[in-house]
Each structure stands twice: as structure tokens, then as C-alpha cells.
Design a protein around this motif. Structure first.
Motif, PDB file in Angstrom:
ATOM      1  N   GLY A  56       0.784  -1.222   0.000  1.00 47.99           N
ATOM      2  CA  GLY A  56       0.000   0.000   0.000  1.00 47.99           C
ATOM      3  C   GLY A  56       0.816   1.272   0.000  1.00 47.99           C
ATOM      4  O   GLY A  56       0.260   2.361  -0.010  1.00 47.99           O
ATOM      5  N   VAL A  57       2.152   1.141   0.002  1.00 48.61           N
ATOM      6  CA  VAL A  57       3.017   2.312   0.085  1.00 48.61           C
ATOM      7  C   VAL A  57       4.026   2.305  -1.064  1.00 48.61           C
ATOM      8  O   VAL A  57       4.711   1.315  -1.306  1.00 48.61           O
ATOM      9  N   SER A  58       4.100   3.423  -1.775  1.00 50.09           N
ATOM     10  CA  SER A  58       5.095   3.628  -2.826  1.00 50.09           C
ATOM     11  C   SER A  58       5.945   4.839  -2.457  1.00 50.09           C
ATOM     12  O   SER A  58       5.504   5.704  -1.695  1.00 50.09           O
ATOM     13  N   ALA A  59       7.154   4.895  -3.002  1.00 46.22           N
ATOM     14  CA  ALA A  59       8.041   6.018  -2.689  1.00 46.22           C
ATOM     15  C   ALA A  59       8.972   6.291  -3.859  1.00 46.22           C
ATOM     16  O   ALA A  59       9.286   5.396  -4.644  1.00 46.22           O
ATOM     17  N   MET A  60       9.402   7.532  -3.946  1.00 52.52           N
ATOM     18  CA  MET A  60      10.423   7.920  -4.914  1.00 52.52           C
ATOM     19  C   MET A  60      11.496   8.698  -4.173  1.00 52.52           C
ATOM     20  O   MET A  60      11.190   9.523  -3.314  1.00 52.52           O
ATOM     21  N   SER A  61      12.759   8.419  -4.509  1.00 54.13           N
ATOM     22  CA  SER A  61      13.892   9.101  -3.882  1.00 54.13           C
ATOM     23  C   SER A  61      14.862   9.610  -4.924  1.00 54.13           C
ATOM     24  O   SER A  61      15.017   9.019  -5.995  1.00 54.13           O
ATOM     25  N   VAL A  62      15.525  10.717  -4.567  1.00 53.42           N
ATOM     26  CA  VAL A  62      16.617  11.264  -5.375  1.00 53.42           C
ATOM     27  C   VAL A  62      17.823  11.417  -4.444  1.00 53.42           C
ATOM     28  O   VAL A  62      17.666  11.587  -3.234  1.00 53.42           O
ATOM     29  N   PRO A  63      19.037  11.357  -5.005  1.00 49.77           N
ATOM     30  CA  PRO A  63      20.218  11.537  -4.169  1.00 49.77           C
ATOM     31  C   PRO A  63      20.434  12.994  -3.791  1.00 49.77           C
ATOM     32  O   PRO A  63      20.076  13.904  -4.546  1.00 49.77           O
TER      33      PRO A  63
END
Length: 132
Positions: free
Chosen positions: A80-87
Motif C-alpha cells: 500500500g506504500v510507494s516512494a520515490m527518492s533522489v540523491p
């Protein structure tokens, strides 16, 4: 509506590196030698049915993260959880941290997350660079 709060997301929380967008962004910032040393003999635990647990696939994902300069993780750490990350890079260009956004998976696809949040995260990362 139901409120979604990702498990263990509080200040100082430790999450499994292989199963989070932030973790994979940080792995992508390592040298090949550092990454190999981290991976050697490590067991990649399964947290959901979507968690990557084999080293070959993780290597491919980290290589793709180096090319893309971001990671999207959908339900790998928690259903149920999505995420996006950048450095986050310092003035010398070394990855020292990561910046991410966490969303309920039903709200957006990976494409929508990328279109709506990637420019915002990249802009914030660029602004923070001088402070790191």
C-alpha cells in the motif's frame, strides 16, 4: 478516507536498504567496490511479495538508479506504500543522503509519481547541495 502511514517512518527509523527507494539511491551512490563489499554474503529479506531478494536483480536496479538518478519503489517495503527518492550530493558531487516522497500506492502509478514529484525533488536536492 483511510489514512496511510508507512510503517516505522519516524525520525531516526532504520529501514532495510534493499527494499526502499532511499536505500537504493544510497547504494547507487557507492563505488562498485563499496557496493560489492556491502552486498557480499548479505541476505536480502522479503518484506512483501514485491521485495527484491536476489542479488542479481538488486545489482540491476542499482545500476538503473545510477543512470536515472532516482528510484521508485512500489510496495517493496510495505503493501500500500510507494516512494520515490533522489540523491542529495555535496558540493563535490558525492552522494551523502537522499530525499524522498512517500505515497499510498493506490493514489498514483510510477509514471504519475515521476511526472508530479521528480522535478520537485530534483529542485530541492539542487538547492540543498550548497548546504551539504
Amino acid at each position: 478516507g483511510a489514512r496511510v502511514l508507512a510503517y516505522a517512518l519516524h525520525l531516526g527509523a532504520r529501514l532495510p536498504v534493499h527494499a526502499t527507494s532511499t536505500g537504493r539511491v544510497l547504494l547507487a551512490g557507492k563505488t562498485k567496490t563499496e557496493f560489492n563489499a556491502w552486498l557480499k554474503g548479505r541476505s536480502l529479506s522479503r518484506l512483501t511479495g514485491h521485495t527484491v531478494t536476489d542479488a542479481k536483480t538488486l545489482r540491476e536496479q542499482v545500476a538503473q538508479a545510477q543512470i536515472n538518478d532516482y528510484v521508485i519503489s512500489c510496495e517493496e517495503h510495505e503493501l500500500g506504500v510507494s516512494a520515490m527518492s533522489v540523491p542529495l550530493r555535496n558540493a563535490q558531487g558525492k552522494v551523502v543522503a537522499a530525499l524522498n516522497v512517500v505515497l499510498p500506492s493506490h493514489a498514483m502509478t510510477g509514471t504519475h509519481i515521476r511526472q508530479q514529484f521528480l522535478p520537485l525533488l530534483q529542485g530541492a536536492a539542487q538547492e540543498l547541495r550548497a548546504l551539504l
